[in-house]
Design a protein around this motif. Structure first.
Motif, PDB file in Angstrom:
ATOM      1  N   PHE A 123       0.858  -1.187   0.000  1.00  0.00           N
ATOM      2  CA  PHE A 123       0.000   0.000   0.000  1.00  0.00           C
ATOM      3  C   PHE A 123       0.888   1.229   0.000  1.00  0.00           C
ATOM      4  O   PHE A 123       1.883   1.288   0.731  1.00  0.00           O
ATOM      5  CB  PHE A 123      -0.894   0.015   1.239  1.00  0.00           C
ATOM      6  CG  PHE A 123      -1.596   1.331   1.483  1.00  0.00           C
ATOM      7  CD1 PHE A 123      -2.766   1.647   0.803  1.00  0.00           C
ATOM      8  CD2 PHE A 123      -1.102   2.248   2.413  1.00  0.00           C
ATOM      9  CE1 PHE A 123      -3.419   2.855   1.018  1.00  0.00           C
ATOM     10  CE2 PHE A 123      -1.742   3.452   2.640  1.00  0.00           C
ATOM     11  CZ  PHE A 123      -2.914   3.759   1.943  1.00  0.00           C
ATOM     12  N   THR A 124       0.560   2.219  -0.830  1.00  0.00           N
ATOM     13  CA  THR A 124       1.287   3.480  -0.825  1.00  0.00           C
ATOM     14  C   THR A 124       0.292   4.631  -0.762  1.00  0.00           C
ATOM     15  O   THR A 124      -0.838   4.530  -1.255  1.00  0.00           O
ATOM     16  CB  THR A 124       2.161   3.644  -2.081  1.00  0.00           C
ATOM     17  OG1 THR A 124       1.322   3.641  -3.246  1.00  0.00           O
ATOM     18  CG2 THR A 124       3.192   2.534  -2.174  1.00  0.00           C
ATOM     19  N   GLU A 134       4.289  -2.572   3.589  1.00  0.00           N
ATOM     20  CA  GLU A 134       4.522  -3.844   2.925  1.00  0.00           C
ATOM     21  C   GLU A 134       4.090  -4.974   3.842  1.00  0.00           C
ATOM     22  O   GLU A 134       4.223  -4.887   5.070  1.00  0.00           O
ATOM     23  CB  GLU A 134       5.997  -3.992   2.538  1.00  0.00           C
ATOM     24  CG  GLU A 134       6.452  -2.958   1.514  1.00  0.00           C
ATOM     25  CD  GLU A 134       7.878  -3.185   1.045  1.00  0.00           C
ATOM     26  OE1 GLU A 134       8.568  -4.055   1.622  1.00  0.00           O
ATOM     27  OE2 GLU A 134       8.300  -2.492   0.094  1.00  0.00           O
ATOM     28  N   TYR A 135       3.592  -6.055   3.220  1.00  0.00           N
ATOM     29  CA  TYR A 135       3.019  -7.176   3.964  1.00  0.00           C
ATOM     30  C   TYR A 135       3.674  -8.477   3.527  1.00  0.00           C
ATOM     31  O   TYR A 135       4.202  -8.579   2.416  1.00  0.00           O
ATOM     32  CB  TYR A 135       1.507  -7.255   3.713  1.00  0.00           C
ATOM     33  CG  TYR A 135       0.758  -5.999   4.080  1.00  0.00           C
ATOM     34  CD1 TYR A 135       0.099  -5.874   5.303  1.00  0.00           C
ATOM     35  CD2 TYR A 135       0.683  -4.920   3.198  1.00  0.00           C
ATOM     36  CE1 TYR A 135      -0.590  -4.721   5.637  1.00  0.00           C
ATOM     37  CE2 TYR A 135      -0.004  -3.761   3.521  1.00  0.00           C
ATOM     38  CZ  TYR A 135      -0.638  -3.673   4.749  1.00  0.00           C
ATOM     39  OH  TYR A 135      -1.321  -2.523   5.078  1.00  0.00           O
ATOM     40  N   LEU A 151       4.687  -6.075   7.458  1.00  0.00           N
ATOM     41  CA  LEU A 151       6.129  -6.287   7.554  1.00  0.00           C
ATOM     42  C   LEU A 151       6.884  -5.002   7.851  1.00  0.00           C
ATOM     43  O   LEU A 151       7.790  -4.977   8.683  1.00  0.00           O
ATOM     44  CB  LEU A 151       6.656  -6.873   6.246  1.00  0.00           C
ATOM     45  CG  LEU A 151       6.653  -8.375   6.059  1.00  0.00           C
ATOM     46  CD1 LEU A 151       7.216  -8.719   4.689  1.00  0.00           C
ATOM     47  CD2 LEU A 151       7.461  -9.066   7.151  1.00  0.00           C
ATOM     48  N   SER A 152       6.540  -3.925   7.135  1.00  0.00           N
ATOM     49  CA  SER A 152       7.306  -2.690   7.286  1.00  0.00           C
ATOM     50  C   SER A 152       6.417  -1.475   7.055  1.00  0.00           C
ATOM     51  O   SER A 152       5.427  -1.532   6.322  1.00  0.00           O
ATOM     52  CB  SER A 152       8.485  -2.657   6.307  1.00  0.00           C
ATOM     53  OG  SER A 152       8.030  -2.633   4.973  1.00  0.00           O
ATOM     54  N   PRO A 199       1.148   3.304  17.873  1.00  0.00           N
ATOM     55  CA  PRO A 199       1.793   2.229  18.640  1.00  0.00           C
ATOM     56  C   PRO A 199       1.808   0.914  17.862  1.00  0.00           C
ATOM     57  O   PRO A 199       0.838   0.592  17.164  1.00  0.00           O
ATOM     58  CB  PRO A 199       0.920   2.122  19.899  1.00  0.00           C
ATOM     59  CG  PRO A 199       0.277   3.460  20.030  1.00  0.00           C
ATOM     60  CD  PRO A 199       0.055   3.943  18.624  1.00  0.00           C
ATOM     61  N   PRO A 200       2.908   0.150  17.946  1.00  0.00           N
ATOM     62  CA  PRO A 200       3.014  -1.105  17.197  1.00  0.00           C
ATOM     63  C   PRO A 200       1.856  -2.062  17.449  1.00  0.00           C
ATOM     64  O   PRO A 200       1.424  -2.760  16.521  1.00  0.00           O
ATOM     65  CB  PRO A 200       4.344  -1.688  17.685  1.00  0.00           C
ATOM     66  CG  PRO A 200       5.140  -0.495  18.105  1.00  0.00           C
ATOM     67  CD  PRO A 200       4.151   0.468  18.685  1.00  0.00           C
ATOM     68  N   GLU A 201       1.356  -2.093  18.688  1.00  0.00           N
ATOM     69  CA  GLU A 201       0.261  -3.024  18.983  1.00  0.00           C
ATOM     70  C   GLU A 201      -1.023  -2.659  18.246  1.00  0.00           C
ATOM     71  O   GLU A 201      -1.887  -3.528  18.032  1.00  0.00           O
ATOM     72  CB  GLU A 201      -0.001  -3.089  20.494  1.00  0.00           C
ATOM     73  CG  GLU A 201      -0.426  -1.779  21.138  1.00  0.00           C
ATOM     74  CD  GLU A 201       0.740  -0.948  21.614  1.00  0.00           C
ATOM     75  OE1 GLU A 201       0.507  -0.075  22.471  1.00  0.00           O
ATOM     76  OE2 GLU A 201       1.878  -1.174  21.145  1.00  0.00           O
ATOM     77  N   LEU A 202      -1.168  -1.387  17.843  1.00  0.00           N
ATOM     78  CA  LEU A 202      -2.338  -0.983  17.075  1.00  0.00           C
ATOM     79  C   LEU A 202      -2.144  -1.203  15.574  1.00  0.00           C
ATOM     80  O   LEU A 202      -3.117  -1.227  14.816  1.00  0.00           O
ATOM     81  CB  LEU A 202      -2.664   0.494  17.326  1.00  0.00           C
ATOM     82  CG  LEU A 202      -3.228   0.857  18.692  1.00  0.00           C
ATOM     83  CD1 LEU A 202      -3.503   2.359  18.776  1.00  0.00           C
ATOM     84  CD2 LEU A 202      -4.509   0.078  18.981  1.00  0.00           C
ATOM     85  N   GLN A 203      -0.893  -1.376  15.153  1.00  0.00           N
ATOM     86  CA  GLN A 203      -0.633  -1.576  13.733  1.00  0.00           C
ATOM     87  C   GLN A 203      -0.907  -3.013  13.295  1.00  0.00           C
ATOM     88  O   GLN A 203      -1.369  -3.252  12.166  1.00  0.00           O
ATOM     89  CB  GLN A 203       0.826  -1.232  13.420  1.00  0.00           C
ATOM     90  CG  GLN A 203       1.215   0.203  13.708  1.00  0.00           C
ATOM     91  CD  GLN A 203       2.674   0.474  13.398  1.00  0.00           C
ATOM     92  OE1 GLN A 203       3.307  -0.254  12.620  1.00  0.00           O
ATOM     93  NE2 GLN A 203       3.249   1.511  13.998  1.00  0.00           N
TER      94      GLN A 203
END
Length: 266
Positions: free
Chosen positions: A104-105, A120-121, A128-129, A144-148
């Motif tokens: 996705f961009t 990116e997945y 992934l990133s 926060p990473p946990e929400l991503q």
């Protein structure tokens, strides 16, 4: 009109969610021709009857892979102040009947700044990133990473909802999706209300009515009535679509303390 609180970046994400909310094409078999012509839909967003933005969504099919592109530009009084353009693109793959994001961009352009986002997945659709660049300088996402984790991008949400809507529905059926675009995070909850006749391109046709709730978990300002907060009473949107193998979003209407926001098919 509370223009200081009217965040066009937030509107861009909400516009992406709403315009891709329930537009669906028939499921493509593995033998489908490659690079089918794009399906194109144009929408306008208004606030209290005043036009705020124009949106165009295109979907191109390449076998079981779908490529989606959304372009949004501000119009009306907001364009007098400064012109803003948003471009979102997503590549989505179908694996064992499940729509999985691949990449996705997003590009947000204003006269004084340029923001770029790339998500990116992996092969299972896990994030992934996350890459954020503002005016050429890399930045970290504040979400926060946990929400991503466990989320999809706004345009992959289109495909997930496509699969959900195409299946037989009954009153009260619901789906919840976590959506993340790099800087903002929301939950989308759609509840099926029932069949309803809608006006589509000047004709009365069979359609559907949904109640949709968008809950902003991170990065949203209030003030334009589409996105609610977890601690607030649910702010349900009234959504109408056509029926059939190719349901199309006809209208999504919200409410706010001052002016009512609406997204409508042109």
């Amino acid at each position: 009109m509370h223009l200081r609180r009217f965040s066009m970046r937030s509107v861009a994400l909400v516009g992406a969610v709403m315009t891709s909310l329930v537009m669906a094409s028939a499921e493509l078999p593995a033998s489908s021709p490659r690079h089918e012509p794009a399906h194109s839909f144009t929408y306008r967003m208004t606030l209290g009857g005043a036009e705020m933005a124009a949106l165009k969504l295109e979907i191109t099919c390449d076998g079981l892979v779908r490529r989606l592109a959304l372009v949004m530009r501000n119009t009306g009084i907001t364009a007098w102040i400064r012109r803003i353009r948003t471009e979102m693109r997503s590549t989505v793959n179908a694996v064992n009947g499940t729509a999985l994001p691949m990449v996705f961009t997003a590009l947000y352009k204003k006269p004084d700044r340029r923001r770029e986002i790339r998500l990116e997945y992996d092969a299972e659709g896990a994030l992934l990133s996350v890459s954020l660049v503002k005016n050429g300088r890399p930045k970290q996402s504040d979400v926060p990473p946990e929400l991503q984790q466990g989320t999809v991008d706004p345009l992959t949400a289109y495909v997930r909802l496509q699969d959900w809507l195409r299946a037989p529905r009954k009153e009260g059926d619901r789906i919840i999706l976590g959506i993340f675009e790099g800087r903002k995070r929301l939950d989308l909850e759609a509840v099926y209300v029932g069949p309803e006749t809608v006006t589509f391109r000047g004709r009365e046709v069979p359609g559907h009515r949904l109640r949709v709730r968008l809950t902003g978990l991170f990065g949203f300002d209030g003030g334009f009535g589409f996105v609610g907060r977890p601690e607030e009473p649910p702010n349900w949107l009234d959504v109408r679509t056509t029926d059939g193998d190719f349901p199309v979003l006809v209208r999504a209407a919200g409410r706010s303390s001052s002016l009512a926001p609406v997204v409508e098919l042109e």
